[in-house]
Scaffold this active site. Structure first.
Site, PDB file in Angstrom:
ATOM      1  N   LYS A  24      69.148   8.913  20.881  1.00 33.37           N
ATOM      2  CA  LYS A  24      69.849  10.017  20.821  1.00 33.37           C
ATOM      3  C   LYS A  24      71.048   9.794  19.738  1.00 33.37           C
ATOM      4  CE  LYS A  24      71.359   8.864  25.039  1.00 33.37           C
ATOM      5  NZ  LYS A  24      70.500   7.556  25.170  1.00 33.37           N
ATOM      6  N   ARG A  99      76.175  12.443  32.380  1.00 32.05           N
ATOM      7  CA  ARG A  99      75.388  11.196  32.917  1.00 32.05           C
ATOM      8  C   ARG A  99      75.381  11.355  34.233  1.00 32.05           C
ATOM      9  NH1 ARG A  99      75.715   7.541  28.110  1.00 32.05           N
ATOM     10  NH2 ARG A  99      74.745   5.633  28.710  1.00 32.05           N
ATOM     11  N   ARG A 133      67.984  -3.492  17.965  1.00 33.96           N
ATOM     12  CA  ARG A 133      69.023  -2.757  17.523  1.00 33.96           C
ATOM     13  C   ARG A 133      70.101  -3.318  16.963  1.00 33.96           C
ATOM     14  NH1 ARG A 133      71.769   2.081  20.609  1.00 33.96           N
ATOM     15  NH2 ARG A 133      72.129   0.086  22.480  1.00 33.96           N
ATOM     16  N   ARG A 166      75.360  -5.083  20.293  1.00 36.79           N
ATOM     17  CA  ARG A 166      76.201  -4.426  21.263  1.00 36.79           C
ATOM     18  C   ARG A 166      76.209  -5.446  22.322  1.00 36.79           C
ATOM     19  NH1 ARG A 166      74.926   2.039  21.908  1.00 36.79           N
ATOM     20  NH2 ARG A 166      75.126   1.076  24.087  1.00 36.79           N
ATOM     21  N   ARG A 177      71.308  -0.784  32.716  1.00 38.49           N
ATOM     22  CA  ARG A 177      71.397   0.408  32.251  1.00 38.49           C
ATOM     23  C   ARG A 177      70.179   1.170  32.645  1.00 38.49           C
ATOM     24  NH1 ARG A 177      72.161  -1.121  26.404  1.00 38.49           N
ATOM     25  NH2 ARG A 177      71.975   1.089  25.703  1.00 38.49           N
TER      26      ARG A 177
HETATM   27  P1  AP5 Z   1      69.868   4.620  19.304  1.00 35.35           P
HETATM   28  O1  AP5 Z   1      69.918   6.046  18.548  1.00 35.35           O
HETATM   29  O2  AP5 Z   1      70.827   3.758  19.073  1.00 35.35           O
HETATM   30  O3  AP5 Z   1      69.576   5.237  20.998  1.00 35.35           O
HETATM   31  P2  AP5 Z   1      70.449   5.837  21.881  1.00 35.35           P
HETATM   32  O4  AP5 Z   1      69.670   6.844  22.615  1.00 35.35           O
HETATM   33  O5  AP5 Z   1      71.849   6.518  21.216  1.00 35.35           O
HETATM   34  O6  AP5 Z   1      70.914   4.600  22.683  1.00 35.35           O
HETATM   35  P3  AP5 Z   1      72.208   4.120  23.403  1.00 35.35           P
HETATM   36  O7  AP5 Z   1      71.718   2.895  23.911  1.00 35.35           O
HETATM   37  O8  AP5 Z   1      73.373   4.278  22.453  1.00 35.35           O
HETATM   38  O9  AP5 Z   1      72.297   4.898  24.773  1.00 35.35           O
HETATM   39  P4  AP5 Z   1      72.880   4.765  26.029  1.00 35.35           P
HETATM   40  O10 AP5 Z   1      72.897   6.031  26.463  1.00 35.35           O
HETATM   41  O11 AP5 Z   1      72.483   3.498  26.819  1.00 35.35           O
HETATM   42  O12 AP5 Z   1      74.480   4.214  25.450  1.00 35.35           O
HETATM   43  P5  AP5 Z   1      75.832   4.842  25.338  1.00 35.35           P
HETATM   44  O13 AP5 Z   1      76.369   4.509  23.824  1.00 35.35           O
HETATM   45  O14 AP5 Z   1      75.772   6.447  25.311  1.00 35.35           O
HETATM   46  O15 AP5 Z   1      68.500   4.076  18.911  1.00 35.35           O
HETATM   47  C1  AP5 Z   1      68.235   3.014  19.701  1.00 35.35           C
HETATM   48  C2  AP5 Z   1      67.543   1.713  18.705  1.00 35.35           C
HETATM   49  O16 AP5 Z   1      66.243   2.406  18.177  1.00 35.35           O
HETATM   50  C3  AP5 Z   1      68.249   1.846  17.033  1.00 35.35           C
HETATM   51  O17 AP5 Z   1      67.999   0.548  16.666  1.00 35.35           O
HETATM   52  C4  AP5 Z   1      67.676   2.727  16.396  1.00 35.35           C
HETATM   53  O18 AP5 Z   1      67.467   2.476  15.012  1.00 35.35           O
HETATM   54  C5  AP5 Z   1      66.021   2.833  16.801  1.00 35.35           C
HETATM   55  N1  AP5 Z   1      65.328   4.041  16.521  1.00 35.35           N
HETATM   56  C6  AP5 Z   1      66.069   5.227  17.014  1.00 35.35           C
HETATM   57  N2  AP5 Z   1      65.053   6.320  16.925  1.00 35.35           N
HETATM   58  C7  AP5 Z   1      63.795   5.490  16.800  1.00 35.35           C
HETATM   59  C8  AP5 Z   1      62.478   5.855  16.359  1.00 35.35           C
HETATM   60  N3  AP5 Z   1      62.106   7.112  16.431  1.00 35.35           N
HETATM   61  N4  AP5 Z   1      61.694   5.122  16.159  1.00 35.35           N
HETATM   62  C9  AP5 Z   1      61.888   3.966  16.256  1.00 35.35           C
HETATM   63  N5  AP5 Z   1      63.167   3.320  16.217  1.00 35.35           N
HETATM   64  C10 AP5 Z   1      63.876   4.003  16.617  1.00 35.35           C
HETATM   65  O19 AP5 Z   1      76.455   4.311  26.576  1.00 35.35           O
HETATM   66  C11 AP5 Z   1      77.108   2.989  26.577  1.00 35.35           C
HETATM   67  C12 AP5 Z   1      77.961   2.887  27.822  1.00 35.35           C
HETATM   68  O20 AP5 Z   1      79.176   3.792  27.602  1.00 35.35           O
HETATM   69  C13 AP5 Z   1      77.346   3.364  29.156  1.00 35.35           C
HETATM   70  O21 AP5 Z   1      76.372   2.171  29.509  1.00 35.35           O
HETATM   71  C14 AP5 Z   1      78.232   3.498  29.986  1.00 35.35           C
HETATM   72  O22 AP5 Z   1      78.874   2.154  30.527  1.00 35.35           O
HETATM   73  C15 AP5 Z   1      79.440   3.993  29.110  1.00 35.35           C
HETATM   74  N6  AP5 Z   1      79.134   5.472  29.025  1.00 35.35           N
HETATM   75  C16 AP5 Z   1      79.060   6.388  28.104  1.00 35.35           C
HETATM   76  N7  AP5 Z   1      78.747   7.743  28.437  1.00 35.35           N
HETATM   77  C17 AP5 Z   1      79.075   7.746  29.629  1.00 35.35           C
HETATM   78  C18 AP5 Z   1      79.347   8.882  30.468  1.00 35.35           C
HETATM   79  N8  AP5 Z   1      79.019  10.005  30.329  1.00 35.35           N
HETATM   80  N9  AP5 Z   1      79.523   8.476  31.934  1.00 35.35           N
HETATM   81  C19 AP5 Z   1      79.912   7.035  32.182  1.00 35.35           C
HETATM   82  N10 AP5 Z   1      79.889   6.184  31.523  1.00 35.35           N
HETATM   83  C20 AP5 Z   1      79.338   6.404  30.134  1.00 35.35           C
HETATM   84 MG    MG Z   2      73.698   5.851  21.398  1.00 32.90          MG
END
Ligand code: AP5
Ligand code: MG
Length: 222
Positions: A24, A99, A133, A166, A177
């Protein structure tokens, strides 16, 4: 179409939905080049607060490190404030919000979206992506030891910041997660499908292919 026409045609209010590691953040960072809308990632906002050791950051650090969700009230208030800013009036990409169903219902009240893109990825691929990552401590850009290496080891291509692993990419936190995603976030797929807003995109291929398929399915001019 002129540059300005394209800019206005492409403006949309979008949600990027998908499991942890689906890409994402990576795709949103690329997509905003043609959409010219802000990329708003709740995860990045929380991580910046943790780095700054603000009141919010100190409150959410343990929750985020363990892979659980921050409470709805805090998260909804944060997004409501962010979407009230001028740069989000034409459109935005919301990455990581909503979420929960409660967050989706709140969002519908203060900023109804145009489309919801569901980036689908298997658990095996999630583990591979999160396991390799590397994230920029300064700007939040994502890299991967195999699939998206930085030009210089340990250094962000975009801002020169330090790359780190991270805390929530540790094995126990990733398992949590995924469990939280299945229980609390995956129900949003049906919720938005019923409303006719959902677009499915396979997140499995290389990121430029996924980006091209995303653009095609939304009719976005390149
Ligand atoms: P990446 O682009 O980093 O993936 P992502 O979908 O953004 O994954 P996240 O881990 O950031 O999502 P998340 O939803 O768990 O975390 P968030 O930060 O939102 O890609 C992943 C890896 O793959 C990278 O190394 C990239 O280079 C590689 N890659 C990407 N595309 C690729 C492809 N096509 N092919 C190969 N490799 C690829 O949330 C973190 C925490 O914050 C949550 O757990 C929670 O505690 C809190 N939080 C955030 N939002 C909320 C909410 N709305 N409500 C409550 N708590 C929240
Ligand atoms: Mg992300």
């Amino acid at each position: 179409m002129s540059g300005w026409d394209k800019w206005y045609t492409n403006a949309m209010k979008l949600i990027f939905l998908g499991p942890p590691g689906a890409g994402k953040g990576t795709l949103a960072a690329k997509a905003v080049d043609s959409l010219k809308v802000p990329h708003i990632s709740t995860g990045n906002i929380f991580r910046a607060a943790i780095t700054a050791q603000s009141v919010l950051g100190r409150r959410v650090k343990a929750i985020i490190d363990s892979g659980k969700l921050v409470d709805d009230e805090t998260t909804i208030a944060l997004v409501r404030d962010r979407l009230a800013r001028d740069d989000a009036q034409r459109g935005y990409i919301l990455d990581g919000f909503p979420r929960t169903i409660a967050q989706a219902e709140a969002l519908a009240g203060f900023s109804p979206v145009d489309r919801v893109v569901n980036f689908d990825l298997s658990d095996a691929a999630v583990l591979e992506r999160l396991g390799g990552r590397r994230t920029c401590r300064n700007c939040g850009a994502n890299f991967h030891v195999l699939f998206g290496r930085p030009k210089q080891e340990g250094i962000c291509d975009s801002c020169g910041g330090e790359l780190y692993i991270r805390n929530d990419d540790r094995e126990e936190a990733v398992a949590k997660r995924l469990e939280v995603y299945r229980e609390q976030t995956a129900p949003l797929i049906g919720y938005y499908r019923e409303k006719g807003l959902l677009v499915d995109v396979d997140a499995g291929p290389a990121s430029d292919t996924v980006l091209g398929n995303f653009r095609k399915s939304l009719g976005i001019a390149g």
